[in-house]
Scaffold this active site. Sequence first.
Site, mmCIF file in Angstrom:
data_model
loop_
_atom_site.group_PDB
_atom_site.id
_atom_site.type_symbol
_atom_site.label_atom_id
_atom_site.label_comp_id
_atom_site.label_asym_id
_atom_site.label_seq_id
_atom_site.Cartn_x
_atom_site.Cartn_y
_atom_site.Cartn_z
ATOM 1 N N ASP A 51 0.921 -1.434 -0.043
ATOM 2 C CA ASP A 51 -0.260 -0.017 0.066
ATOM 3 C C ASP A 51 0.626 1.191 0.058
ATOM 4 O O ASP A 51 0.302 2.382 0.010
ATOM 5 C CB ASP A 51 -1.024 0.146 1.274
ATOM 6 C CG ASP A 51 -0.307 -0.163 2.525
ATOM 7 O OD1 ASP A 51 1.023 0.088 2.738
ATOM 8 O OD2 ASP A 51 -0.965 -0.817 3.561
ATOM 9 N N HIS B 51 6.511 -7.769 -1.263
ATOM 10 C CA HIS B 51 5.527 -8.275 -2.288
ATOM 11 C C HIS B 51 5.607 -7.071 -3.384
ATOM 12 O O HIS B 51 4.649 -7.235 -4.028
ATOM 13 C CB HIS B 51 4.300 -8.535 -1.663
ATOM 14 C CG HIS B 51 4.476 -9.821 -0.908
ATOM 15 N ND1 HIS B 51 3.502 -9.864 0.329
ATOM 16 C CD2 HIS B 51 4.950 -10.822 -0.731
ATOM 17 C CE1 HIS B 51 3.828 -11.065 0.872
ATOM 18 N NE2 HIS B 51 4.766 -11.705 0.152
ATOM 19 N N CYS C 66 8.491 -4.154 -21.902
ATOM 20 C CA CYS C 66 9.569 -3.951 -21.858
ATOM 21 C C CYS C 66 10.206 -3.560 -20.510
ATOM 22 O O CYS C 66 11.617 -3.410 -20.344
ATOM 23 C CB CYS C 66 9.868 -2.586 -22.792
ATOM 24 S SG CYS C 66 9.308 -0.969 -21.728
ATOM 25 N N CYS D 187 6.701 1.698 -25.058
ATOM 26 C CA CYS D 187 6.615 0.622 -26.155
ATOM 27 C C CYS D 187 5.110 0.249 -26.275
ATOM 28 O O CYS D 187 5.007 -0.380 -27.295
ATOM 29 C CB CYS D 187 7.360 -0.387 -25.356
ATOM 30 S SG CYS D 187 6.462 -1.514 -24.192
ATOM 31 N N ALA E 132 -1.146 -1.516 16.430
ATOM 32 C CA ALA E 132 0.184 -0.878 16.094
ATOM 33 C C ALA E 132 0.055 0.634 16.350
ATOM 34 O O ALA E 132 1.281 1.211 16.639
ATOM 35 C CB ALA E 132 0.512 -1.397 14.805
HETATM 36 P P1 NAD Z 1 -2.985 -11.208 7.646
HETATM 37 O O1 NAD Z 1 -4.094 -10.592 6.955
HETATM 38 O O2 NAD Z 1 -2.853 -12.595 7.593
HETATM 39 O O3 NAD Z 1 -2.842 -10.783 9.302
HETATM 40 C C1 NAD Z 1 -3.210 -9.494 9.649
HETATM 41 C C2 NAD Z 1 -2.563 -9.603 11.325
HETATM 42 O O4 NAD Z 1 -2.657 -8.130 11.664
HETATM 43 C C3 NAD Z 1 -3.176 -10.393 12.091
HETATM 44 O O5 NAD Z 1 -2.292 -11.180 12.914
HETATM 45 C C4 NAD Z 1 -4.078 -9.603 13.094
HETATM 46 O O6 NAD Z 1 -4.280 -9.942 14.311
HETATM 47 C C5 NAD Z 1 -3.296 -8.206 13.014
HETATM 48 N N1 NAD Z 1 -3.732 -6.871 13.236
HETATM 49 C C6 NAD Z 1 -5.217 -6.525 13.087
HETATM 50 N N2 NAD Z 1 -5.372 -5.307 13.476
HETATM 51 C C7 NAD Z 1 -4.258 -4.763 13.863
HETATM 52 C C8 NAD Z 1 -3.537 -3.587 14.436
HETATM 53 N N3 NAD Z 1 -4.386 -2.536 14.441
HETATM 54 N N4 NAD Z 1 -2.444 -3.566 14.655
HETATM 55 C C9 NAD Z 1 -1.387 -4.530 14.588
HETATM 56 N N5 NAD Z 1 -1.862 -5.741 14.236
HETATM 57 C C10 NAD Z 1 -3.135 -5.867 13.786
HETATM 58 O O7 NAD Z 1 -1.795 -10.340 7.247
HETATM 59 P P2 NAD Z 1 -0.473 -10.773 6.602
HETATM 60 O O8 NAD Z 1 0.242 -11.743 7.565
HETATM 61 O O9 NAD Z 1 0.522 -9.395 6.477
HETATM 62 O O10 NAD Z 1 -0.492 -11.534 5.505
HETATM 63 C C11 NAD Z 1 -1.455 -11.009 4.475
HETATM 64 C C12 NAD Z 1 -0.773 -10.771 2.992
HETATM 65 O O11 NAD Z 1 -1.913 -9.981 2.456
HETATM 66 C C13 NAD Z 1 0.390 -10.163 2.965
HETATM 67 O O12 NAD Z 1 1.455 -11.009 2.186
HETATM 68 C C14 NAD Z 1 0.149 -8.673 2.444
HETATM 69 O O13 NAD Z 1 1.106 -8.606 1.349
HETATM 70 C C15 NAD Z 1 -1.314 -8.812 1.990
HETATM 71 N N6 NAD Z 1 -2.162 -7.511 2.318
HETATM 72 C C16 NAD Z 1 -1.488 -6.328 2.229
HETATM 73 C C17 NAD Z 1 -2.405 -5.315 2.479
HETATM 74 C C18 NAD Z 1 -1.692 -3.892 2.502
HETATM 75 O O14 NAD Z 1 -0.964 -3.720 1.643
HETATM 76 N N7 NAD Z 1 -2.105 -3.196 3.442
HETATM 77 C C19 NAD Z 1 -3.572 -5.448 3.047
HETATM 78 C C20 NAD Z 1 -4.066 -6.881 3.029
HETATM 79 C C21 NAD Z 1 -3.238 -7.707 2.870
#
Ligand code: NAD
Length: 255
Positions: free
Chosen positions: A107, A122, A133, A154, A236
Amino acid sequence: MSEYQKLLDKAAQVILNAHHTTAFTGAGISVESGIPPFRGKDGLWSRYDPNCLDLDAFYRNPEKSWKLINEIFYDFFGKAHPNPGHESLAILEKMGYLHAVITQNIDNLHRLAGNKQVIEFHGTSGRLKCTQCHQTVIYQPEYLSTLPPQCKQCGGILKPDFIFFGEAIPLDAYHDAMHEAKTADVFLVIGTTGEVYPASTIPWQAKTHGAVMIEINPESSSYTHSMTDIYLKGKAGEMLPALVETIKNHVSSEH
Ligand code: NAD
């Protein structure tokens, strides 16, 4: 002193004494920016068809895939702003207490928050890559005024520079992340279940090479009971600012 403050104090001390602290983030750090995780009851894939990130489907019908990609990753994600969790990591980098962020997220919010050393495991929605290209360009909204977007060099079709299902991890990001994990003496794991392979192996690399692991997550993950040394159970966007505040207090009391 409360148990909560004791844990924050311990984590702050560990970071202050470290030579090389690295953060590893997952979807959880962006939840408070309004971006839900992919999976689960309220996850993105309960609302949208994950097929838009299927590589074969993309090449078969790029216009159809791009319509959904645009809606999710540019219209919806594009409205999100860094939250206090992202901002705290940028502050830690600026203060000299954080070497790099390895993120699974696509993101772009760590860069928008101000972090300079960001390893996008990722890839990122912040760049587009030509399927012909292979040139990459920084995303600008005008690229998506007609779908599918085309390369200005391209004429090839542009794809977001993040990985689709089944695509390999970008080689540079893979090597940089593994190097960070092996070098870090403190590893901060934030908002990830630890279930997405091979990203899930990165904290194990760090731990195997001797890093102290601090984890921030409101729910336990696959790391919490097996390798986390200091577990800050919470969001977080609340825990990271509290950690930064505690670090600042330690620094000012030492002067
Ligand atoms: P996941 O979706 O598997 O897990 C999310 C984790 O975040 C959980 O452990 C949950 O308990 C925790 N969580 C929820 N709210 C939170 C908060 N406020 N503060 C801290 N932690 C919190 O996520 P993942 O393990 O990152 O895997 C999902 C995959 O999907 C990744 O590979 C990622 O690339 C992708 N993804 C990316 C985005 C993004 O770019 N924002 C969003 C969704 C998924």
